[in-house]
Structure formats: C-alpha cells, structure tokens
Design an enzyme around this catalytic site. Structure first.
Site, PDB file in Angstrom:
ATOM      1  CG  HIS A  99      -2.035  -1.003   1.108  1.00  0.00           C
ATOM      2  ND1 HIS A  99      -3.312  -0.672   0.742  1.00  0.00           N
ATOM      3  CD2 HIS A  99      -2.031  -2.352   1.269  1.00  0.00           C
ATOM      4  CE1 HIS A  99      -4.059  -1.764   0.700  1.00  0.00           C
ATOM      5  NE2 HIS A  99      -3.308  -2.803   1.021  1.00  0.00           N
ATOM      6  CG  ASP A 155       0.059   9.455   0.601  1.00  0.00           C
ATOM      7  OD1 ASP A 155      -0.121   8.272   0.969  1.00  0.00           O
ATOM      8  OD2 ASP A 155      -0.562  10.423   1.063  1.00  0.00           O
TER       9      ASP A 155
HETATM   10  C1  GDG Z   1      -2.180   3.919   3.285  1.00  0.00           C
HETATM   11  C2  GDG Z   1      -1.166   4.571   2.340  1.00  0.00           C
HETATM   12  C3  GDG Z   1      -2.841   4.489   0.507  1.00  0.00           C
HETATM   13  C4  GDG Z   1      -8.812  10.197   7.731  1.00  0.00           C
HETATM   14  N1  GDG Z   1      -9.343  10.942   8.711  1.00  0.00           N
HETATM   15  C5  GDG Z   1     -10.567  10.457   8.928  1.00  0.00           C
HETATM   16  C6  GDG Z   1     -10.800   9.400   8.050  1.00  0.00           C
HETATM   17  N2  GDG Z   1      -9.702   9.263   7.330  1.00  0.00           N
HETATM   18  C7  GDG Z   1      -9.605   8.288   6.225  1.00  0.00           C
HETATM   19  C8  GDG Z   1      -9.613   9.020   4.911  1.00  0.00           C
HETATM   20  C9  GDG Z   1      -9.014   7.973   3.990  1.00  0.00           C
HETATM   21  C10 GDG Z   1      -8.078   7.231   4.928  1.00  0.00           C
HETATM   22  O1  GDG Z   1      -8.409   7.568   6.258  1.00  0.00           O
HETATM   23  C11 GDG Z   1      -6.638   7.648   4.702  1.00  0.00           C
HETATM   24  O2  GDG Z   1      -6.192   7.061   3.523  1.00  0.00           O
HETATM   25  P1  GDG Z   1      -4.921   7.606   2.767  1.00  0.00           P
HETATM   26  O3  GDG Z   1      -4.844   6.907   1.484  1.00  0.00           O
HETATM   27  O4  GDG Z   1      -5.066   9.079   2.607  1.00  0.00           O
HETATM   28  O5  GDG Z   1      -3.658   7.356   3.711  1.00  0.00           O
HETATM   29  P2  GDG Z   1      -3.062   6.178   4.710  1.00  0.00           P
HETATM   30  O6  GDG Z   1      -3.867   6.032   5.927  1.00  0.00           O
HETATM   31  O7  GDG Z   1      -1.644   6.591   4.924  1.00  0.00           O
HETATM   32  O8  GDG Z   1      -3.131   4.817   3.863  1.00  0.00           O
HETATM   33  C12 GDG Z   1      -1.857   5.389   1.269  1.00  0.00           C
HETATM   34  C13 GDG Z   1      -3.752   3.725   1.465  1.00  0.00           C
HETATM   35  O9  GDG Z   1      -2.987   3.023   2.448  1.00  0.00           O
HETATM   36  C14 GDG Z   1      -4.619   2.705   0.722  1.00  0.00           C
HETATM   37  O10 GDG Z   1      -3.845   1.805  -0.013  1.00  0.00           O
HETATM   38  O11 GDG Z   1      -3.642   5.304  -0.332  1.00  0.00           O
HETATM   39  O12 GDG Z   1      -0.920   5.927   0.362  1.00  0.00           O
HETATM   40  O13 GDG Z   1      -0.261   5.414   3.072  1.00  0.00           O
HETATM   41  O14 GDG Z   1      -9.990   7.092   3.538  1.00  0.00           O
HETATM   42  O15 GDG Z   1     -10.911   9.425   4.607  1.00  0.00           O
HETATM   43  N3  GDG Z   1     -11.955   8.694   7.978  1.00  0.00           N
HETATM   44  C15 GDG Z   1     -12.938   9.061   8.835  1.00  0.00           C
HETATM   45  N4  GDG Z   1     -12.790  10.087   9.723  1.00  0.00           N
HETATM   46  C16 GDG Z   1     -11.639  10.813   9.805  1.00  0.00           C
HETATM   47  O16 GDG Z   1     -11.512  11.753  10.574  1.00  0.00           O
HETATM   48  N5  GDG Z   1     -14.095   8.367   8.804  1.00  0.00           N
END
Ligand code: GDG
Length: 460
Positions: free
Chosen positions: A160, A368
């Site tokens: 990921h 990322d």
């Molecule tokens: C890893 C990789 C890759 C955040 N704050 C809240 C909330 N979130 C949710 C977001 C989003 C998720 O968390 C974060 O996803 P990201 O992709 O931005 O980042 P990572 O957590 O680092 O994820 C990344 C991912 O895996 C998938 O393969 O894209 O690059 O680092 O969905 O919305 N959700 C809620 N409340 C919040 O306050 N419900």
C-alpha cells in the site's frame, strides 16, 4: 465464457477491519471491497487483534457473513514488530525518510518472529484451492513462511505504500533478504508505475533479475509477476454519502461558520509523510503574499492522531501544534482564525459533507503510496460547482488525477501560488478539470482494484 467456481479468499494483513456488530458503518473502502469478496467466497480475514496478550490463541468471529481470525501479540512483539520494524524502520525508509529510519537488530528479529507466528498459525487453516492475499509492509516475509509450510497455493502480495529507490533501500541492513522473500509470491502489486519501476530497478541491479513479458520477473529460477494496480475508493458509496441529508447539513454548518469565506480542506492521519508542516507553511506564504485575499479563505485541517507510541509521531504532533499556534497568533483577527486544526476523526458521511463544502482540497504528501483523500474529495464534489484539487506530485494518485493543480510540497511558493490559482479559477475550468478525474475515480474504484488483482492472481 468459461465459468469457474469461486476460489475461497484468504486475506492476511496487520489489522483486520471486518464488519463489527457495534460499528456497522465505520468501514473504509478497503474493508468494504475485501469483505464483499470474503463474504461471497466464504473466506477468512486473519490479522492482529490490536491488543496485547500473553498467548497467540486464534480467536474466530463471524459477523455479517464475514469470518475473521485474530491473535493477540505480546507487549514485546508489539514494540519490536509494529512500533519497531514496521513503523520506525520500513515506514520511514519507504517514504524516503532515511533521517527518521531506525535500524535496530531487535526490531528486525521481532518482525521476522511475528511473521513466523502468523504463518504457523494461519497455515493449517488454508486449503489447497484457496487464493491467499497478503497486505502491506508489516507482512512482507509471510508468503515465504507459508511456502516453507509446503503451500502451493496462489499467494499474492499488495504493497500500500511506495517502493523506495534502490539507493535508499540498500541502506537497510539485510535488504536483499527482505526482497527475496517477495519472490515467494506469485503476484506482487504496487500502487503506481513509479513504485513498480523502482522495484524492477532494484531486482535487476541488486539481484541479477531478468524482466520478461507481462510484468514477469525472474530471479534464480523463480518467476513472479509484478504489476501496478492502483487502489480506488468505494466510489458509489462515497458519492451517495455526499448526497445524504446529513452531508447537506454538515455542508451548511461549515459554510455558515465560514461567513462567506472559501474553505481549504485537509484530511490526514497525523503522519510526517503527509507534509502537514509544509502545508501550513505554504498556506502561511499565501497569507503573507496576498494580504488583500486573507479575508477570503480559511484552512480546515482534520488530523486524527496515529501511531502515538512512536517517537517521531509525538515529535510531528508537537511541531504542528506550535506551527498552527504561531500562524494563528500572527494572522488571526477578532472574527477570523486562519487555521482550524482539529485532532479528531469524523464519521465518513460527515467527512463527505465537509469535502463538498470546500473550494480547495489540499494534499501535500511528501510521499504517499496512493492517497485516498484526494479521490474522496473528487468523488464528493457538486458536479455543477466542483472544488479544485491541489495535489502533491509525489503521491501515487498523481498518476491518475491529472486534472489537479500539481505541486511540489517542499516549495511554499508552489503551494501558495496554487491556492491563489484555485481561488480565482472560473467555474468552467473547474468543471473541465474535475470531470475526467471524477470519471477515473468512479470507474477505477476499490472493486475494480480488487477484481484486477485477484484476476492476475488467479491467472498465475
Ligand atoms: C495507506 C497509504 C494508501 C482520515 N481521517 C478520517 C478518516 N480518514 C480516512 C480518509 C481515507 C483514509 O483515512 C486515509 O487514507 P490515505 O490513502 O489518505 O492514507 P493512509 O492512511 O496513509 O493509507 C496510502 C492507502 O494506504 C490505501 O492503499 O492510499 O498511500 O499510506 O480514507 O478518509 N476517515 C474518517 N474520519 C476521519 O476523521 N471516517
């Protein structure tokens, strides 16, 4: 068309986010996509319970048609495997932060031991026709351990996070041992063409690997397929979420509280890879250079804390507290706070409403793997009046969301300029940039991703 019976799917990842009786709606996109496939194939999702305990007793639970099997880890295992090797060695290194990477033999030992624990516990539950899908940097050696148990199944691995450039990866003691373990899988998936390219570079330059057709790579008689398979969001659900009464209420609440100002939204786990300090500094540069436009905007930054037991995460939190305090102290007025910095999480439908209320989605990750927030922002927009996505070129998402204003997050000027451009962008241009991004997010959703990876695995 040939019709073949659905193989049972076995998923193994650090944490299990199968449905829970007490939180029916708390699932993210990954959980939704995987639980759908697990339910249909009557599969099992294995992982760590998230708790410390003294033994590794496997605890099965079935809810909403999905079975999960979890084990506790000892306090020492959590320290060495999770906080240690996974989040203080691999995470920073794979996000190009050699300066934050900790190299401790104990961490590596703990990581390999915990992977062995998982392999030994899971192996007896896997049947010969099962398709096995292992997730992320916590579990790289697991496939190799399963092969030692004599398993001939199709086993896939999806990373990921980014795959780092060879010159960085060689700083990891025993880097070759880690990469060799990936050759136990049949298919290895990456988020983007760039991360795949870095992997191919490593394998050809450090392991004497040879490249074949269709992503095939051979090292020492063992051939795997390495593919780019970008993850998506649960688009249908997210679009629906952005159109609920609740999301509309949230949007109204946010708009009213902004008294006519345009909102810039940032949503990130509190993590140094997300470039939050750079974001604050870029926004400050905008305020500094555009005194006449200060009254037009505010930045809402939602950043729920994560990995709070790891020192570098405590440091980034302190740094952001003081940075947001300084900027607010310097620029705030009696009726305006430039940065609303919120250290808590919100339900998904609330987030959807917040995204929809924003004029700008600001993503400044220094690295990322993908960045799902960028995709969620796009999905939540009003088609007749969409906001503008400002996106770091160092995200996997930048390969797909080409209608965004691309920035270099290390440059405060770049961020400041993009904010100015986005605020002034006419509606026609906003729609023209947004529409192809929306099509991409809608079509390449999380189900597309899952089906694509599993198809590659079944063909192996
Ligand atoms: C890893 C990789 C890759 C955040 N704050 C809240 C909330 N979130 C949710 C977001 C989003 C998720 O968390 C974060 O996803 P990201 O992709 O931005 O980042 P990572 O957590 O680092 O994820 C990344 C991912 O895996 C998938 O393969 O894209 O690059 O680092 O969905 O919305 N959700 C809620 N409340 C919040 O306050 N419900």
């Amino acid at each position: 068309m040939e019709c073949h019976p659905l193989s049972r799917l076995i998923v193994i990842s650090n944490r299990v986010s199968a449905p829970k009786p007490d939180q029916p709606a708390a699932q993210g996109g990954l959980a939704v996509a995987l639980t759908a496939a697990l339910r249909e194939s009557e599969g099992i999702w294995f992982g760590w319970s998230g708790h410390a305990g003294e033994d590794h007793k496997l605890d099965f639970e079935t809810h909403a048609g999905v079975t999960s099997g979890t084990i506790d880890l000892t306090a020492q295992e959590i320290d060495e495997y999770y906080n240690g090797y996974a989040n203080s060695t691999l995470w920073p290194l794979f996000h190009y932060r050699l300066d934050l990477t900790e190299f401790e033999r104990d961490y590596q030992g703990g990581y390999e031991r915990v992977n062995r624990v998982f392999g030994d516990i899971v192996a007896p539950h896997i049947m010969p026709d099962d398709v096995v899908w292992v997730h992320d940097y916590h579990m790289i050696p697991l496939g190799w351990i399963l092969r030692q148990h004599g398993m001939k199944n199709r086993i896939g691995f999806f990373l990921h996070i980014p795959w780092p450039p060879t010159r960085l990866l060689v700083a990891l003691p025993d880097h070759k041992r880690l990469v060799e373990a990936l050759f136990a899988y049949d298919v290895v998936g990456f988020q983007s063409a760039e991360w795949l390219e870095s992997f191919r570079h490593y394998v050809t330059h450090e392991m004497g690997g040879t490249l074949g057709e269709n992503g095939r790579i051979t090292v020492g008689g063992r051939t795997i397929r390495a593919i780019a398979c970008p993850i998506g969001i649960d688009s249908k659900d997210f679009i629906a979420n952005a159109n609920t009464d609740h999301a509309r209420d949230v949007k109204m609440r946010v708009l009213e509280s902004g008294v006519g100002r345009q909102m810039i939204i940032g949503v990130d786990r509190l993590d140094y890879s997300k470039g939050l300090a750079e974001r604050f500094l870029g926004y400050e540069r905008f305020l500094q250079k555009n005194p006449d436009r200060r009254a037009l905007v505010y930045l809402l930054q939602i950043a729920p804390p994560s990995r709070t037991d790891v020192e570098s995460y405590q440091a980034i939190r302190n740094h952001l507290d003081s940075l947001s305090g300084r900027i607010n102290g310097q620029y705030a007025d009696i009726d305006w706070t430039p940065i609303r910095y919120v250290n808590r999480g919100y339900p998904r439908d609330t987030l959807a409403g917040v995204y929809r209320a924003a004029r700008i989605g600001l993503v400044t990750s220094l690295r990322d793997g993908m960045n799902l927030v960028a995709k969620e922002f796009v999905a939540a927009q009003d088609p007749r009046d969409p906001g503008v996505l400002i996106l770091s070129r160092f995200t996997g998402a930048a390969e797909q969301l080409t209608g965004a204003l691309m920035i270099n997050p290390y440059s405060a000027d770049d961020i400041a300029e993009a904010i100015g451009t986005a605020l002034a962008m006419p509606r026609e241009e906003r729609i023209a940039r947004w529409q192809p991004m929306f099509d991409n997010v809608r079509d390449h959703d999380v189900t597309w991703w899952r089906e694509r990876f599993i198809a590659a695995l079944e063909a192996a």
